[in-house]
Design a protein around this motif. Structure first.
Motif, PDB file in Angstrom:
ATOM      1  N   THR A   2       0.837  -1.205   0.000  1.00 56.54           N
ATOM      2  CA  THR A   2       0.000   0.000   0.000  1.00 56.54           C
ATOM      3  C   THR A   2       0.870   1.253   0.000  1.00 56.54           C
ATOM      4  O   THR A   2       2.071   1.199   0.293  1.00 56.54           O
ATOM      5  N   ALA A   3       0.234   2.380  -0.293  1.00 52.88           N
ATOM      6  CA  ALA A   3       0.954   3.657  -0.230  1.00 52.88           C
ATOM      7  C   ALA A   3       1.452   3.911   1.189  1.00 52.88           C
ATOM      8  O   ALA A   3       2.571   4.405   1.388  1.00 52.88           O
ATOM      9  N   THR A   4       0.655   3.524   2.183  1.00 53.22           N
ATOM     10  CA  THR A   4       1.079   3.707   3.577  1.00 53.22           C
ATOM     11  C   THR A   4       2.329   2.901   3.869  1.00 53.22           C
ATOM     12  O   THR A   4       3.255   3.389   4.547  1.00 53.22           O
ATOM     13  N   ARG A  10       9.893   4.716   3.790  1.00 56.42           N
ATOM     14  CA  ARG A  10      10.654   5.951   3.583  1.00 56.42           C
ATOM     15  C   ARG A  10      10.925   6.644   4.921  1.00 56.42           C
ATOM     16  O   ARG A  10      12.007   7.183   5.142  1.00 56.42           O
ATOM     17  N   ASN A  11       9.939   6.638   5.800  1.00 56.27           N
ATOM     18  CA  ASN A  11      10.122   7.260   7.109  1.00 56.27           C
ATOM     19  C   ASN A  11      11.178   6.530   7.919  1.00 56.27           C
ATOM     20  O   ASN A  11      11.973   7.161   8.630  1.00 56.27           O
ATOM     21  N   GLN A  12      11.204   5.213   7.825  1.00 57.79           N
ATOM     22  CA  GLN A  12      12.204   4.442   8.557  1.00 57.79           C
ATOM     23  C   GLN A  12      13.603   4.843   8.107  1.00 57.79           C
ATOM     24  O   GLN A  12      14.513   4.993   8.929  1.00 57.79           O
ATOM     25  N   ALA A  13      13.767   5.044   6.806  1.00 57.43           N
ATOM     26  CA  ALA A  13      15.072   5.476   6.288  1.00 57.43           C
ATOM     27  C   ALA A  13      15.442   6.852   6.843  1.00 57.43           C
ATOM     28  O   ALA A  13      16.596   7.097   7.204  1.00 57.43           O
TER      29      ALA A  13
END
Length: 178
Positions: A2-4, A10-13
């Motif tokens: 999913t987009a989520t 991406r946030n984890q990176a």
């Protein structure tokens, strides 16, 4: 996927190398940007903003609506309180863009259909002409009692085809003082 899920990856990176925990609550550039919700118009990309440099308010068309006036007034009040009564002033950049969906809201038939079918009045979001609209929005700010006159306001028009932003209204103090 999913987009989520993609967004969380991406946030984890970002979180793995995060080094901005000490950013102050007030933006480093003392700037607020009012812009459109359009996904093609991200002020961080358009204006080269870094994390913590500006507050961003987004709405349909990047318009000064009643709700926007309340937001700006509340933020100005908080800034003044946080600065011990010495501040409250900041720069406000109105950033609109070409090919905006809010231009469709200027159509009286569209306005009537939205009002009739959904009970929604979109007149404050409609864009007839970008330059006139932004100048009218600045007049609304100037006449709003919630907005302190020590805010410096300007208006830019971003071209979604070229990536260039053009100044429509140069920075000016709402209260007329330089």
């Amino acid at each position: 996927m999913t987009a989520t899920s993609i967004l969380l990856e991406r946030n984890q990176a970002l979180a793995e190398g995060f080094d901005a925990a000490d950013l102050p609550i007030l933006p480093k550039l003392g700037t607020m940007i009012l812009t459109c919700i359009d996904a093609r118009v991200d002020p961080a990309h358009i204006l080269g903003l870094e994390l913590g440099e500006a507050v961003v308010i987004r709405n349909n068309g990047g318009r000064v609506t009643d709700a926007t006036i309340q937001e700006i007034g509340a933020i100005a009040f908080m800034v003044k309180q946080m600065s011990g009564g010495q501040g409250g002033g900041f720069e406000l950049v109105i950033l609109q863009h070409t090919q905006c969906g809010a231009q469709r809201l200027a159509d009286p038939d569209m306005q009537q259909a939205l009002k009739k079918n959904l009970g929604i009045d979109v007149s404050q979001s409609a864009i007839h002409d970008h330059e006139e609209t932004m100048k009218d929005d600045i007049k609304r700010l100037r006449s709003a009692p919630e907005i302190p006159d020590n805010i410096v306001v300007s208006a830019l028009l971003y071209d979604v085809k070229t990536g260039a932003a053009r100044e429509i209204v140069a920075p000016e103090m709402l209260g007329g003082r330089a």
